[in-house]
Design a protein around this motif. Structure first.
Motif, PDB file in Angstrom:
ATOM      1  N   ARG A 160       0.838  -1.200   0.000  1.00  0.00           N
ATOM      2  CA  ARG A 160       0.000   0.000   0.000  1.00  0.00           C
ATOM      3  C   ARG A 160       0.877   1.257   0.000  1.00  0.00           C
ATOM      4  O   ARG A 160       2.075   1.198   0.260  1.00  0.00           O
ATOM      5  CB  ARG A 160      -0.925  -0.006   1.221  1.00  0.00           C
ATOM      6  CG  ARG A 160      -0.199   0.162   2.539  1.00  0.00           C
ATOM      7  CD  ARG A 160      -1.134   0.060   3.731  1.00  0.00           C
ATOM      8  NE  ARG A 160      -0.444   0.330   4.989  1.00  0.00           N
ATOM      9  CZ  ARG A 160       0.246  -0.540   5.678  1.00  0.00           C
ATOM     10  NH1 ARG A 160       0.356  -1.793   5.229  1.00  0.00           N
ATOM     11  NH2 ARG A 160       0.839  -0.209   6.817  1.00  0.00           N
ATOM     12  N   SER A 161       0.237   2.382  -0.294  1.00  0.00           N
ATOM     13  CA  SER A 161       0.970   3.646  -0.320  1.00  0.00           C
ATOM     14  C   SER A 161       1.524   3.955   1.080  1.00  0.00           C
ATOM     15  O   SER A 161       0.943   3.524   2.090  1.00  0.00           O
ATOM     16  CB  SER A 161       0.024   4.765  -0.767  1.00  0.00           C
ATOM     17  OG  SER A 161      -1.061   4.907   0.146  1.00  0.00           O
ATOM     18  N   PRO A 162       2.658   4.655   1.123  1.00  0.00           N
ATOM     19  CA  PRO A 162       3.359   5.351   0.039  1.00  0.00           C
ATOM     20  C   PRO A 162       4.218   4.472  -0.856  1.00  0.00           C
ATOM     21  O   PRO A 162       4.958   5.005  -1.683  1.00  0.00           O
ATOM     22  CB  PRO A 162       4.213   6.372   0.787  1.00  0.00           C
ATOM     23  CG  PRO A 162       4.444   5.782   2.123  1.00  0.00           C
ATOM     24  CD  PRO A 162       3.234   4.979   2.453  1.00  0.00           C
ATOM     25  N   SER A 163       4.158   3.168  -0.723  1.00  0.00           N
ATOM     26  CA  SER A 163       4.841   2.292  -1.671  1.00  0.00           C
ATOM     27  C   SER A 163       4.074   2.303  -2.993  1.00  0.00           C
ATOM     28  O   SER A 163       2.838   2.251  -3.004  1.00  0.00           O
ATOM     29  CB  SER A 163       4.918   0.863  -1.132  1.00  0.00           C
ATOM     30  OG  SER A 163       5.396  -0.022  -2.124  1.00  0.00           O
ATOM     31  N   ALA A 191       3.135   7.852  -3.521  1.00  0.00           N
ATOM     32  CA  ALA A 191       3.198   6.614  -4.305  1.00  0.00           C
ATOM     33  C   ALA A 191       3.022   6.897  -5.788  1.00  0.00           C
ATOM     34  O   ALA A 191       3.689   6.282  -6.635  1.00  0.00           O
ATOM     35  CB  ALA A 191       2.132   5.640  -3.818  1.00  0.00           C
ATOM     36  N   SER A 192       2.142   7.816  -6.136  1.00  0.00           N
ATOM     37  CA  SER A 192       1.909   8.148  -7.547  1.00  0.00           C
ATOM     38  C   SER A 192       3.129   8.813  -8.163  1.00  0.00           C
ATOM     39  O   SER A 192       3.483   8.544  -9.311  1.00  0.00           O
ATOM     40  CB  SER A 192       0.681   9.060  -7.668  1.00  0.00           C
ATOM     41  OG  SER A 192      -0.462   8.442  -7.106  1.00  0.00           O
ATOM     42  N   ARG A 193       3.788   9.695  -7.399  1.00  0.00           N
ATOM     43  CA  ARG A 193       5.012  10.328  -7.888  1.00  0.00           C
ATOM     44  C   ARG A 193       6.120   9.294  -8.063  1.00  0.00           C
ATOM     45  O   ARG A 193       6.859   9.302  -9.052  1.00  0.00           O
ATOM     46  CB  ARG A 193       5.478  11.415  -6.907  1.00  0.00           C
ATOM     47  CG  ARG A 193       4.680  12.693  -6.954  1.00  0.00           C
ATOM     48  CD  ARG A 193       5.025  13.570  -5.767  1.00  0.00           C
ATOM     49  NE  ARG A 193       6.433  13.911  -5.715  1.00  0.00           N
ATOM     50  CZ  ARG A 193       6.951  15.036  -6.213  1.00  0.00           C
ATOM     51  NH1 ARG A 193       6.165  15.924  -6.804  1.00  0.00           N
ATOM     52  NH2 ARG A 193       8.251  15.291  -6.109  1.00  0.00           N
ATOM     53  N   ALA A 194       6.242   8.391  -7.093  1.00  0.00           N
ATOM     54  CA  ALA A 194       7.289   7.374  -7.171  1.00  0.00           C
ATOM     55  C   ALA A 194       7.065   6.425  -8.344  1.00  0.00           C
ATOM     56  O   ALA A 194       8.034   5.885  -8.897  1.00  0.00           O
ATOM     57  CB  ALA A 194       7.350   6.589  -5.864  1.00  0.00           C
ATOM     58  N   ALA A 195       5.811   6.203  -8.725  1.00  0.00           N
ATOM     59  CA  ALA A 195       5.519   5.330  -9.857  1.00  0.00           C
ATOM     60  C   ALA A 195       5.789   6.000 -11.190  1.00  0.00           C
ATOM     61  O   ALA A 195       5.855   5.322 -12.223  1.00  0.00           O
ATOM     62  CB  ALA A 195       4.070   4.852  -9.796  1.00  0.00           C
ATOM     63  N   GLY A 196       5.942   7.319 -11.205  1.00  0.00           N
ATOM     64  CA  GLY A 196       6.189   8.045 -12.443  1.00  0.00           C
ATOM     65  C   GLY A 196       4.934   8.478 -13.155  1.00  0.00           C
ATOM     66  O   GLY A 196       4.913   8.553 -14.394  1.00  0.00           O
ATOM     67  N   ILE A 221      12.531   2.499  -8.561  1.00  0.00           N
ATOM     68  CA  ILE A 221      11.233   2.047  -8.044  1.00  0.00           C
ATOM     69  C   ILE A 221      11.374   0.753  -7.256  1.00  0.00           C
ATOM     70  O   ILE A 221      10.800   0.610  -6.162  1.00  0.00           O
ATOM     71  CB  ILE A 221      10.242   1.880  -9.206  1.00  0.00           C
ATOM     72  CG1 ILE A 221      10.006   3.215  -9.910  1.00  0.00           C
ATOM     73  CG2 ILE A 221       8.928   1.301  -8.705  1.00  0.00           C
ATOM     74  CD1 ILE A 221       9.060   3.125 -11.083  1.00  0.00           C
ATOM     75  N   ASP A 222      12.126  -0.195  -7.763  1.00  0.00           N
ATOM     76  CA  ASP A 222      12.252  -1.483  -7.076  1.00  0.00           C
ATOM     77  C   ASP A 222      12.876  -1.320  -5.690  1.00  0.00           C
ATOM     78  O   ASP A 222      12.500  -2.024  -4.744  1.00  0.00           O
ATOM     79  CB  ASP A 222      13.092  -2.448  -7.907  1.00  0.00           C
ATOM     80  CG  ASP A 222      12.360  -2.910  -9.165  1.00  0.00           C
ATOM     81  OD1 ASP A 222      11.117  -2.822  -9.169  1.00  0.00           O
ATOM     82  OD2 ASP A 222      13.025  -3.339 -10.119  1.00  0.00           O
TER      83      ASP A 222
END
Length: 378
Positions: A175-178, A249-254, A329-330
């Motif tokens: 779950r977020s922030p992941s 999480a959305s920023r980290a996903a790009g 990301i990983d």
């Protein structure tokens, strides 16, 4: 020498005639004033406009709101949601509704959406919802932390799958922030990519790209503030995601992120939306609504407005942290997975946390005075 004079004269005449003919033909092609007057037409670069390949409603709050005409806790769709989903149906953009409620599954979230659709009075909107939810090319997809993520078929009913797709499948640990849950949700759907094209589809049809999952750089995530009780007594739930976590999480996903700001406060509602200014700073744009469901009106949020380039940004995003630094990301996913597994282990009743027994070993005032007395002797 004079013997070659006629030949030299002939060659000179040919050269002069050729030069005069070239100039005359050039003027005939360019026009009478072509040399003295520049052409009015200019060379312009045609840039590709990428419509979103997927839009994500991250959290039920981003798609639904409480009905102000109902004293209960019934939910209705936000104005403009039906129009956005209809646009997705027309151009082949995928739409996802994500819920990080630990007790929810896809069936319960789908049922919640259908109940919200029951309040639609427009017959055309109701018929559009049937197309959006059904058919072989389903537009709206529902995902929860309890979803079983599998590869969708890449070629209809042929049973072919993209073997390069890898899912994290971390459930609550993703779950977020992941960004794990968001990325797994996007990888579990397929779209028909649109080819390169400028205005009016210029240059399209040259090569058909096979079906694939939406690219994160062409995904737009909508996030709204957290619901809180109207009496001010916010109930903290263990493991509940927050609006800041979903934005991170959305920023980290790009992905591109749009925050839905809540400007009005209806005291008759049992729940209110509490905005977070720090979460707003993590987003690419802040709007107060999607607009309305009339496709003829100028809307603050439409697929054209959130294109790349569009009304809110020019270039595609890249994965980054809260401070704008590039990330892997990983590594971020692995960090949150490890931290949450350690929290689960430490919360076990049979586990003793190091340092808890050290409180009984604190030095008393008498012991400290005796040590100081020994030092004075030295």
């Amino acid at each position: 020498m004079w013997r070659f004079a006629p030949q030299l004269l002939s060659i000179s005449i040919v050269r002069i005639s050729y030069a005069l003919g070239f100039q005359l033909s050039k003027q005939a092609k360019l026009g009478h004033h072509a040399i003295s007057k520049p052409s009015a037409s200019k060379f312009q670069m045609v840039r590709n406009i990428d419509l979103p390949e997927a839009i994500v409603f991250y959290g039920v709050e981003s798609m639904m709101e409480h009905n102000s005409g109902d004293t209960g806790s019934s939910l209705i769709l936000r104005p403009g949601v039906v129009r956005l989903l209809t646009e997705c149906l027309d151009v082949g953009t995928a739409a996802l509704l994500l819920s990080e409620d630990p007790s929810s599954d896809e069936a319960s979230v789908r049922h919640l959406f259908q109940r919200a659709c029951d309040s639609l009075s427009d017959a055309i909107a109701s018929s559009s919802m049937q197309k959006i939810l059904g058919g072989d090319d389903q537009v709206l997809h529902f995902r929860t932390l309890n979803s079983n993520f599998v590869c969708p078929p890449t070629n209809g009913q042929s049973g072919e799958f993209d073997e390069s797709i890898i899912f994290y499948n971390l459930q609550s640990n993703g779950r977020s922030p992941s960004p794990a849950f968001l990325l797994d949700s996007l990888r579990s759907v397929n779209i028909d990519p649109r080819g390169f094209g400028g205005s009016s589809g210029f240059g399209r049809g040259q090569w058909v790209e096979p079906r694939r999952s939406p690219l994160t750089a062409r995904t737009v995530v909508f996030i709204a503030g957290d619901w809180t009780s109207n009496n001010g007594n916010e109930v903290e739930e263990e493991g509940k995601s927050t609006v800041k976590g979903r934005c991170a999480a959305s920023r980290a996903a790009g992905c591109r992120v749009i925050y839905l700001e809540h400007l009005s406060s209806d005291l008759n509602l049992p729940f209110l939306i509490e905005d977070d200014t720090y979460a707003m700073s993590l987003c690419d744009a802040v709007v107060d609504s999607f607009g309305n469901d009339n496709a003829r009106d100028i809307q603050p949020v439409s697929l054209d407005a959130i294109s790349t380039p569009g009304d809110y940004w020019l270039n595609p995003p890249t994965p980054k942290d809260d401070f704008g630094n590039a990330i892997a990301i990983d590594e971020i996913v692995e960090y949150f997975r490890t931290e949450r597994e350690m929290e689960d282990i430490s919360s076990d009743s049979g586990c003793v946390v190091a340092g808890d027994d050290d409180a009984d070993d604190e030095m008393t005032e008498e012991e400290l005075a005796a040590i100081l007395a020994d030092l004075d002797v030295l």
